[in-house]
Design a protein around this motif. Structure first.
Motif, mmCIF file in Angstrom:
data_model
loop_
_atom_site.group_PDB
_atom_site.id
_atom_site.type_symbol
_atom_site.label_atom_id
_atom_site.label_comp_id
_atom_site.label_asym_id
_atom_site.label_seq_id
_atom_site.Cartn_x
_atom_site.Cartn_y
_atom_site.Cartn_z
ATOM 1 N N LEU A 159 38.281 -13.125 -5.602
ATOM 2 C CA LEU A 159 37.683 -12.194 -4.641
ATOM 3 C C LEU A 159 36.160 -12.188 -4.764
ATOM 4 N N PHE A 166 34.343 -10.971 -1.485
ATOM 5 C CA PHE A 166 35.122 -9.873 -0.923
ATOM 6 C C PHE A 166 34.916 -8.632 -1.777
ATOM 7 N N ILE A 200 40.794 -12.138 4.054
ATOM 8 C CA ILE A 200 41.313 -12.604 2.768
ATOM 9 C C ILE A 200 42.522 -13.509 3.000
#
Length: 148
Positions: free
Chosen positions: A61, A66, A127
């Motif tokens: 991530l 993210f 994602i």
């Protein structure tokens, strides 16, 4: 990582094990011992595997920039006839290693624990698309939850 559940509140890694016999989680040696038909076999501890996957997901991530969401995980023992045992030092194992019927209540408790929206739907979709373009695709089935 067998399944990754993405929600606006948290991410949940599901590591499913379909192993028959008597399972003994040995924390001292980080192994899972299976006894079946009077034969004992050693496996890597799936809880250690799960912890590694949680760290890898958090790194992934960050790599793709993210926002971080809470990453939780459970090991699901899917064989209903399997006996589960653990070394006395293995604290709180029952909250990490569960049976399939316990999964809905586990998700419900995580929903209560993480009530704030941390990940907007557009980020969850992004994602998912990014997972489709990376190595995780062949190893992971994504469940994108819009109702959780």
């Amino acid at each position: 990582m067998d399944t990754l559940l993405l929600t606006p509140h948290f991410f949940l890694i599901l590591e499913v094990k379909n192993i028959a016999g008597t399972l003994y989680f040995d924390q001292e040696f980080n192994q899972l011992l299976r006894t079946i038909h009077e034969k004992e076999e050693a496996f890597s501890d799936p809880v250690v595997q799960l912890n590694r996957q949680q760290c890898q997901l958090e790194i992934w991530l960050q790599k793709f920039k993210f926002p971080l969401a809470p990453v939780e995980g459970v090991v699901i023992i899917s064989n209903s006839s399997t006996v589960i045992k653990a070394s006395p030092s293995y604290k709180n194992l029952s909250s990490t290693v569960i049976r399939p019927p316990v999964l809905p209540s586990k998700i419900a408790s995580l929903q209560q624990k993480y009530s704030s929206v941390i990940m907007p739907k557009k980020n969850i979709n992004k994602i998912s698309r990014t997972f489709d373009k990376t190595r995780y695709t062949t190893h992971t089935r994504l469940l994108i939850s819009r109702k959780i």
